[in-house]
Motif scaffolding. Structure first.
Motif, short mmCIF file in Angstrom:
data_model
loop_
_atom_site.label_atom_id
_atom_site.label_comp_id
_atom_site.label_asym_id
_atom_site.label_seq_id
_atom_site.Cartn_x
_atom_site.Cartn_y
_atom_site.Cartn_z
N GLY A 151 0.82 -1.21 0.00
CA GLY A 151 0.00 0.00 0.00
C GLY A 151 0.85 1.25 0.00
N GLY A 152 0.31 2.33 0.57
CA GLY A 152 1.02 3.59 0.59
C GLY A 152 0.96 4.32 -0.74
N PRO B 180 -6.56 9.59 -4.24
CA PRO B 180 -7.76 8.81 -3.91
C PRO B 180 -7.71 7.36 -4.36
N ALA B 181 -6.68 6.96 -5.14
CA ALA B 181 -6.74 5.61 -5.72
C ALA B 181 -6.35 4.55 -4.69
N GLY B 182 -5.42 4.87 -3.80
CA GLY B 182 -4.97 3.90 -2.82
C GLY B 182 -5.51 4.21 -1.44
N GLU C 282 -6.38 2.34 0.98
CA GLU C 282 -7.53 1.52 1.36
C GLU C 282 -7.71 1.47 2.87
N GLN D 210 -10.00 -5.12 3.28
CA GLN D 210 -8.82 -4.53 2.67
C GLN D 210 -7.60 -4.67 3.59
N TRP E 166 -10.40 7.30 2.78
CA TRP E 166 -11.07 6.25 1.99
C TRP E 166 -12.47 5.99 2.56
#
Lengths: 299, 299
Positions: free
Chosen positions: B145-146, B150-152, B154, B235, B159
């Motif tokens: 992650g990281g 807005p796409a990551g 989670e 997630q 989010w």
């Protein structure tokens, strides 16, 4: 058709979007239509730019110079992206050349007018973003969505692409397998490492995510793509239900993503789907023709 | 404890985040720790700002002036948000005062070091954003992650809030009922009309969405909130699985959202959850102490 032939009222329909602008021009009483296409004129990009583009395309469609535009004989309906933002809309009206008549609408409304040729109906416009609008039999208008990226714009291209980008993220750090779908999305960005992906995501705008949508449709049977597109159809269904509680309006799915989603719609509402009759520029022209006719009836 | 008392090596742990900065200071050979807290120092906000904040807090913790800081006796581990971006990291190292030793890490790694006191383990940091990191028994580090908003990010606060904002959108245009949950979220923004919501969404940054997360937890039994929080747990579970394929590391859920999500975790991995031992500033201090000890052993 020389400039002299345009001695009657000139009707102009404008579709001013965030990617491009389309203009449809006609004489009152004539069925012949001229078209011109150019760069973006969304009001968010600046009202001065919008008028530069729109006026230039009008002159191009009429085969005249921008200085010789016979504005005083023009009746224009402009469907402009961003027209729901009142300060931009008012500035656009203030900066307009002196015309016989000018009406500014959102591009959603002119898309609706184009889809059903001005008759009652509902439409969901699915391009980079999404918005739904309906005109009911009593003339009442309803709008749904249009809240923009990233929180809104359900089922639009950017919404689809943003979800798909998560598959690449998860593939690049081994939360999921780096399969052909993930590789195709990465190639489309294009990126080839976790660091490059982080950099791409840091810069990406709605239109960048939207460019991933065709890859999602191309891999439509992949479980992740299927889940995204099924959810997109569900979101469209919710928008349709909000626009048309009684379920009696024809529904057009407009825009590139709308056309691509249509084959995935199933269930009872599939029989209410109709092809859009024409696009937003033609819709604006239909409205300009109606407006011009109403004026003459009243005169 | 006067400045003169700091005649041995000074160990400094820095947690430089996007909301605030925390510093933990200790003498080598001493268990006593001094703390100082101040404004944000994430490297994305500028390296000069980061050093202003960090140096000021070091002086505050040591009860001296910033000009009298005994840098030559300091061993610092700085866990800085944005340290994964190499140009920022290099600039931060170049602009540093001359210290006995300085090591720059991501705040994710110092959070991990704090959570398990430097021992092997996995952690998911859930604040405004999200990131996971693990150190395995063989010393190998893994990150997941990281990728940012807005796409990551989670399951992070932004989010969660972004998803919750959709409930308000859908309530405001009658796709769903405008219930108490929608009203509480709208009050938190605060907005009271569709136009105000469009304007809010147009301006909102990750931290604005994150401010909606407590309302989602407060309405945790509402079907929409339940769905969001269940997906957040899913997630987190995916991130944990990627960090720890064999399922043998202790897992700490860190940050405000991490603590709030913990009670919603069920299934086999619940028994691997542990409370974080301490925070990222203490984690950085643990690393500084290890680094100082290693130097002396080698000397």
């Amino acid at each position: 058709m020389s400039e002299a032939a345009w001695d009657s009222t000139i009707l102009i329909g404008v579709d001013g979007g965030g990617t491009g602008t389309r203009i449809a021009v006609s004489r009152s009483g004539s069925a012949s239509i001229r078209l011109a296409e150019g760069p973006a004129s969304a009001l968010s990009l600046g009202v001065a730019n919008a008028w530069d583009v729109v006026a230039g395309l009008c002159a191009q469609a009429l085969d005249t110079s921008i200085h010789a535009m016979p504005w005083s004989r023009c009746v224009m309906v402009a469907g402009m992206a961003g027209a729901h933002h009142l300060p931009w809309r008012e500035q656009f009206l203030r900066d307009a050349p002196a015309m016989q008549r000018l009406r500014v609408e959102t591009d959603a409304f002119t898309t609706l007018a184009g889809a059903h040729a001005g008759r009652p109906g509902a439409m969901i416009a699915l391009g980079t973003g999404s918005v739904g609008e309906a005109m009911r039999a009593d003339g009442n208008r309803v709008q749904v969505g249009g809240y923009g990226f990233p929180a809104g714009d359900e089922a639009g291209g950017a919404w689809i692409g943003l979800r798909a980008s998560r598959h690449v993220q998860q593939a690049f750090d081994a939360r999921v397998t780096c399969d052909a779908f993930a590789q195709a999305l990465a190639a489309r960005m294009p990126i080839d490492s976790r660091d490059a992906l982080i950099a791409w995501l840091g810069r990406a705008q709605a239109r960048d995510y939207a460019r991933l949508a065709p890859t999602v449709f191309a891999f439509g049977t992949h479980p992740v793509a299927t889940a995204i597109l099924d959810e997109a159809v569900d979101q469209v269904r919710m928008m349709v239900d909000a626009l048309d509680r009684h379920g009696d309006l024809p529904i057009a799915l407009c825009g590139g993503v709308g056309a691509a989603l249509r084959s995935r719609v199933s269930g009872s509402w599939v029989r209410r789907l109709v092809d859009p009759e024409s696009d937003a520029a033609h819709g604006a022209l239909v409205l300009a023709r109606e407006m011009s006719r109403d004026e003459r009836v009243r005169a």
